[in-house]
Design an enzyme around this catalytic site. Sequence first.
Site, mmCIF file in Angstrom:
data_model
loop_
_atom_site.group_PDB
_atom_site.id
_atom_site.type_symbol
_atom_site.label_atom_id
_atom_site.label_comp_id
_atom_site.label_asym_id
_atom_site.label_seq_id
_atom_site.Cartn_x
_atom_site.Cartn_y
_atom_site.Cartn_z
ATOM 1 C CG HIS A 1 70.456 15.757 56.719
ATOM 2 N ND1 HIS A 1 69.404 14.926 57.010
ATOM 3 C CD2 HIS A 1 70.000 17.028 56.902
ATOM 4 C CE1 HIS A 1 68.340 15.648 57.352
ATOM 5 N NE2 HIS A 1 68.688 16.934 57.285
ATOM 6 C CD GLU B 1 73.378 10.902 58.344
ATOM 7 O OE1 GLU B 1 73.257 12.110 58.060
ATOM 8 O OE2 GLU B 1 72.710 10.349 59.240
ATOM 9 C CB CYS C 1 66.592 11.731 58.275
ATOM 10 S SG CYS C 1 67.309 12.305 56.704
ATOM 11 C CB CYS D 1 70.551 10.252 55.259
ATOM 12 S SG CYS D 1 70.879 12.028 55.277
HETATM 13 ZN ZN LIG Z 1 69.491 12.893 56.876
#
Ligand SMILES: [Zn+2]
Length: 155
Positions: free
Chosen positions: A53, A55, A83, A86
């Site tokens: 991801h 981040e 999410c 993260c």
């Molecule tokens: Zn994430």
Amino acid sequence: MKQDEFFMKEAIRLSREAARHGNEPFGAVLVRDGQIVHTNENQIYSRHDFTAHAELGLIQAFCAETGVTDLHEYTLYSSCEPCFMCSGAMVWARLGRLVYGASDLELCSLLSSRGSPCSRIVFEHSHYSPQVTPGVLRAESLEVLREYFSAHGKH
Ligand SMILES: [Zn+2]
């Protein structure tokens, strides 16, 4: 707030780049003292890594490259609410401030799937929480997500 919109525009630009590179449309920007110090975009398909991801990858790469292990003086701009994973990384990195565009609930309502206030859940149940500013350039952020997921479907 002007500054938040400026950096959020960059995060959203990176989210479009991510989609152009065959990944999902999420981008992130790390800022300290009004300067961008690192950027990243989602790379889940190009790296065959569903934890890649924007981040999490940004925090990992920035800390590894600089030796910085405490982000309390930094602000992370994310094109969409981070999410659970993260958000957890933000707790461990002691991020000072988080700014995001669309929320997970807004994204999931687009996809007719079940969302949650994921970052708030993580932060409320953790020993540490960044300051959070949600909804910056929400409409622009959602528009990129709508375009992508209407063409690609949800995973
Ligand atoms: Zn994430």
